[in-house]
Design a protein around this motif. Structure first.
Motif, mmCIF file in Angstrom:
data_model
loop_
_atom_site.group_PDB
_atom_site.id
_atom_site.type_symbol
_atom_site.label_atom_id
_atom_site.label_comp_id
_atom_site.label_asym_id
_atom_site.label_seq_id
_atom_site.Cartn_x
_atom_site.Cartn_y
_atom_site.Cartn_z
ATOM 1 N N THR A 1 -3.073 -9.013 -3.777
ATOM 2 C CA THR A 1 -1.984 -8.764 -2.832
ATOM 3 C C THR A 1 -2.029 -9.710 -1.646
ATOM 4 O OG1 THR A 1 -1.884 -6.429 -3.463
ATOM 5 C CG2 THR A 1 -0.855 -7.048 -1.381
ATOM 6 N N THR B 1 -1.476 -13.412 -2.771
ATOM 7 C CA THR B 1 -0.086 -13.721 -3.111
ATOM 8 C C THR B 1 0.797 -13.748 -1.869
ATOM 9 O OG1 THR B 1 -0.360 -12.689 -5.279
ATOM 10 C CG2 THR B 1 1.885 -12.992 -4.491
ATOM 11 N N GLN B 2 0.632 -12.728 -1.008
ATOM 12 C CA GLN B 2 1.478 -12.622 0.169
ATOM 13 C C GLN B 2 1.242 -13.756 1.173
ATOM 14 O OE1 GLN B 2 3.937 -10.491 -0.490
ATOM 15 N NE2 GLN B 2 3.545 -8.864 0.971
ATOM 16 N N TYR C 1 -5.853 -5.898 2.112
ATOM 17 C CA TYR C 1 -4.533 -6.181 2.664
ATOM 18 C C TYR C 1 -4.330 -5.466 4.004
ATOM 19 C CZ TYR C 1 0.587 -6.699 2.663
ATOM 20 O OH TYR C 1 1.886 -7.008 2.993
ATOM 21 N N ASP D 1 7.272 -7.198 -0.756
ATOM 22 C CA ASP D 1 6.849 -8.588 -0.545
ATOM 23 C C ASP D 1 7.909 -9.366 0.228
ATOM 24 O OD1 ASP D 1 8.836 -8.759 -2.413
ATOM 25 O OD2 ASP D 1 7.680 -9.892 -3.895
#
Length: 235
Positions: A19, A22-23, A62, A148
């Motif tokens: 997470t 990717t973010q 995250y 996202d």
């Protein structure tokens, strides 16, 4: 550690899990020297996951990486607001409210009404706000809640709407005391010596950026009423 530039602040951290990795990919920087590091050991993440068994280790990384960023942000004249931020024609409009009120739904209505090429979601849950050279700017961050929806951009903050559901759409300017109370309820209040710094920053916000009460239903016209009331521009 990789270097990322978030809210115009270079920082370093390891994104071990999917997470955060990717973010934060859109915020990678190869030319900046980090001002600070976000450090979350595997032991720390394991402890947080044990304390919060409903969360995965991925989710713990995250959440707590975001928490460290929020804490550091105050050192750069910035804070995080629990809000959905939409940018229209280069200006940022933030809609803040408790979870479940419909912030994301409201900004999605803006995208449908104005078009996604014109109305863009800067951050759907926790945009950063910084005071720079006498103006407030809203920034996208990798920490955008359960979605996202975030972009690595900034825009001058035009207005903040404190969102409530209603049968009829309306916008009204909030008095300073009510506006400050609403903002304080939707940001992280640091303990100790950092709290006066946040309050000083919010005092500048109250002097610079209008805060409105936005009552809205979920019809397309809610976007028009909110925009006209907060921008002063008639469509």
């Amino acid at each position: 550690m990789a270097v990322y530039k978030i809210a115009d602040i270079p920082m370093a951290f390891d994104a071990r899990y999917k997470t955060l990795r990717t973010q934060s990919e859109a915020y990678l920087s190869k030319k900046d020297t980090p001002c600070f590091s976000i450090e979350l050991s595997e032991k720390f993440l394991a402890q947080k996951q044990a304390q919060n068994p409903h969360l995965s280790v991925d989710e713990c990384e995250y959440i707590w990486s975001g928490a460290q960023f929020y804490s550091e942000l105050l050192n750069y004249n910035g804070f995080i607001l629990h809000a959905s931020a939409v940018v229209l024609d280069g200006a940022a409009y933030l809609f803040s409210a408790p979870s479940g009120t419909g912030k994301s739904t409201h900004t999605a209505i803006w995208q449908k009404y104005f078009g996604e090429d014109r109305a863009r979601i800067l951050n759907d849950d926790k945009p950063a706000i910084r005071f720079i050279n006498g103006r407030f700017y809203a920034y996208g961050t990798p920490w955008s809640g359960k979605t996202d929806k975030n972009i690595n951009e900034k825009a001058e903050l035009k207005a903040i709407g404190v969102l409530s559901r209603a049968n009829e759409n309306s916008v009204a300017l909030l008095e300073t005391k009510a506006a400050l109370y609403a903002i304080l309820n939707q940001t992280l209040r640091p303990a100790g010596n950092s709290l006066p710094r946040l309050l000083e920053l919010l005092e500048k916000l109250m002097e610079t950026v209008p805060v409105y009460s936005v009552l809205c239903n979920m019809e397309p016209d809610a976007a028009r009423v909110a925009y006209e009331g907060m921008s002063g521009v008639s469509i």
